[in-house]
Design a protein around this motif. Structure first.
Motif, PDB file in Angstrom:
ATOM      1  N   LEU A   1      -8.376   8.145  -1.144  1.00 50.92           N
ATOM      2  CA  LEU A   1      -7.010   7.814  -1.526  1.00 50.92           C
ATOM      3  C   LEU A   1      -6.117   9.020  -1.257  1.00 50.92           C
ATOM      4  CD1 LEU A   1      -4.859   6.065  -2.943  1.00 50.92           C
ATOM      5  CD2 LEU A   1      -5.673   7.013  -5.124  1.00 50.92           C
TER       6      LEU A   1
ATOM      7  N   ARG B   1       1.534   4.141   4.936  1.00 45.08           N
ATOM      8  CA  ARG B   1       0.963   3.075   4.116  1.00 45.08           C
ATOM      9  C   ARG B   1       0.265   2.044   4.987  1.00 45.08           C
ATOM     10  NH1 ARG B   1       4.443   0.606  -0.580  1.00 45.08           N
ATOM     11  NH2 ARG B   1       2.393  -0.287  -0.935  1.00 45.08           N
TER      12      ARG B   1
ATOM     13  N   LEU C   1     -13.256   3.223   3.222  1.00 44.00           N
ATOM     14  CA  LEU C   1     -11.930   2.785   2.831  1.00 44.00           C
ATOM     15  C   LEU C   1     -10.935   3.945   2.814  1.00 44.00           C
ATOM     16  CD1 LEU C   1      -9.987   0.606   1.736  1.00 44.00           C
ATOM     17  CD2 LEU C   1     -10.844   1.169  -0.559  1.00 44.00           C
ATOM     18  N   VAL C   2      -9.825   3.739   3.482  1.00 48.61           N
ATOM     19  CA  VAL C   2      -8.714   4.688   3.458  1.00 48.61           C
ATOM     20  C   VAL C   2      -7.525   3.989   2.807  1.00 48.61           C
ATOM     21  CG1 VAL C   2      -7.063   6.008   4.837  1.00 48.61           C
ATOM     22  CG2 VAL C   2      -9.485   5.912   5.508  1.00 48.61           C
ATOM     23  N   THR C   3      -7.032   4.568   1.737  1.00 48.94           N
ATOM     24  CA  THR C   3      -5.882   4.006   1.043  1.00 48.94           C
ATOM     25  C   THR C   3      -4.762   5.035   1.044  1.00 48.94           C
ATOM     26  OG1 THR C   3      -7.329   2.733  -0.410  1.00 48.94           O
ATOM     27  CG2 THR C   3      -5.032   2.961  -1.081  1.00 48.94           C
TER      28      THR C   3
ATOM     29  N   ARG D   1     -10.355  -0.614  12.501  1.00 48.67           N
ATOM     30  CA  ARG D   1      -9.962  -0.712  11.103  1.00 48.67           C
ATOM     31  C   ARG D   1      -9.553  -2.137  10.775  1.00 48.67           C
ATOM     32  NH1 ARG D   1      -4.235   2.743  11.247  1.00 48.67           N
ATOM     33  NH2 ARG D   1      -3.043   1.249  12.510  1.00 48.67           N
TER      34      ARG D   1
ATOM     35  N   SER E   1      -1.051   5.784  -0.287  1.00 49.60           N
ATOM     36  CA  SER E   1      -0.047   5.349  -1.253  1.00 49.60           C
ATOM     37  C   SER E   1       1.245   6.136  -1.056  1.00 49.60           C
ATOM     38  CB  SER E   1      -0.552   5.556  -2.683  1.00 49.60           C
ATOM     39  OG  SER E   1      -0.723   6.939  -2.935  1.00 49.60           O
TER      40      SER E   1
ATOM     41  N   ALA F   1      -7.230  -3.965   7.860  1.00 48.76           N
ATOM     42  CA  ALA F   1      -6.342  -3.918   6.708  1.00 48.76           C
ATOM     43  C   ALA F   1      -6.504  -5.191   5.880  1.00 48.76           C
ATOM     44  CB  ALA F   1      -4.898  -3.767   7.178  1.00 48.76           C
ATOM     45  N   PRO F   2      -6.145  -5.148   4.621  1.00 49.34           N
ATOM     46  CA  PRO F   2      -6.264  -6.336   3.773  1.00 49.34           C
ATOM     47  C   PRO F   2      -5.533  -7.533   4.362  1.00 49.34           C
ATOM     48  CG  PRO F   2      -5.783  -4.415   2.451  1.00 49.34           C
ATOM     49  CD  PRO F   2      -5.657  -3.980   3.884  1.00 49.34           C
TER      50      PRO F   2
ATOM     51  N   GLN G   1      -1.793  10.316  -0.110  1.00 49.21           N
ATOM     52  CA  GLN G   1      -0.394   9.929  -0.161  1.00 49.21           C
ATOM     53  C   GLN G   1       0.211   9.919   1.232  1.00 49.21           C
ATOM     54  OE1 GLN G   1       1.380  12.660  -3.026  1.00 49.21           O
ATOM     55  NE2 GLN G   1       1.079  11.132  -4.637  1.00 49.21           N
ATOM     56  N   THR G   2       1.293   9.243   1.369  1.00 49.93           N
ATOM     57  CA  THR G   2       2.014   9.180   2.639  1.00 49.93           C
ATOM     58  C   THR G   2       2.288  10.587   3.154  1.00 49.93           C
ATOM     59  OG1 THR G   2       3.098   7.132   1.939  1.00 49.93           O
ATOM     60  CG2 THR G   2       4.069   8.302   3.784  1.00 49.93           C
TER      61      THR G   2
ATOM     62  N   THR H   1      -3.507   2.024   5.725  1.00 50.62           N
ATOM     63  CA  THR H   1      -4.472   1.597   4.715  1.00 50.62           C
ATOM     64  C   THR H   1      -5.373   0.515   5.281  1.00 50.62           C
ATOM     65  OG1 THR H   1      -3.033   2.146   2.845  1.00 50.62           O
ATOM     66  CG2 THR H   1      -4.737   0.465   2.470  1.00 50.62           C
TER      67      THR H   1
END
Length: 124
Positions: free
Chosen positions: A10, A85, A119-121, A35, A123, A37-38, A12-13, A88
């Motif tokens: 996780l 973002r 997983l890369v998130t 990758r 935020s 993405a959701p 940040q931008t 992600t």
């Protein structure tokens, strides 16, 4: 044959993250990162063709991501800078025993071996 992806997390931008994919079991000619993405289909991110050290990137990551290889460790990396973002996703490494031609490096069917995702998130 095993591809072991790691390095997700996780962030940040604007942050950076480096993914690793350690390969074992046989020699490969090309390795790549995809990758997913959701809610979206899996997409190509970057590829590295070992024979001539050619690299390929999807337009959305050019100038921000760098794929590289440590020959001694049989590991491919994806250095991701200026993360957004929209980066992600679950990132997968993939490998082909041969050198993937330029017209096919973005196709999933060009790669016979796949690692588990990391997983890369990102935020805001």
């Amino acid at each position: 044959v095993q591809l072991q992806a790691s390095g997700g997390g996780l962030v940040q931008t604007g942050d950076s993250l480096k993914l690793s994919c350690a390969a074992s079991g046989r020699a490969f000619g090309t390795m790549a990162w995809f990758r997913q993405a959701p809610g979206k289909e899996r997409e190509f991110v970057a590829a590295y063709r070992f024979g001539d050290r050619k690299t390929y990137y999807v337009d959305s990551v050019k100038g921000r991501f760098t794929i590289s290889r440590d020959n001694a460790k049989n590991t491919v990396y994806l250095q991701m800078n200026s993360l957004r973002r929209e980066d992600t996703a679950v990132y997968y490494c993939a490998a082909s025993t041969g050198g993937v031609i330029m017209s096919s490096y973005g196709l999933e069917q060009s790669y016979s071996y796949w690692g588990q995702g990391t997983l890369v998130t990102v935020s805001s």
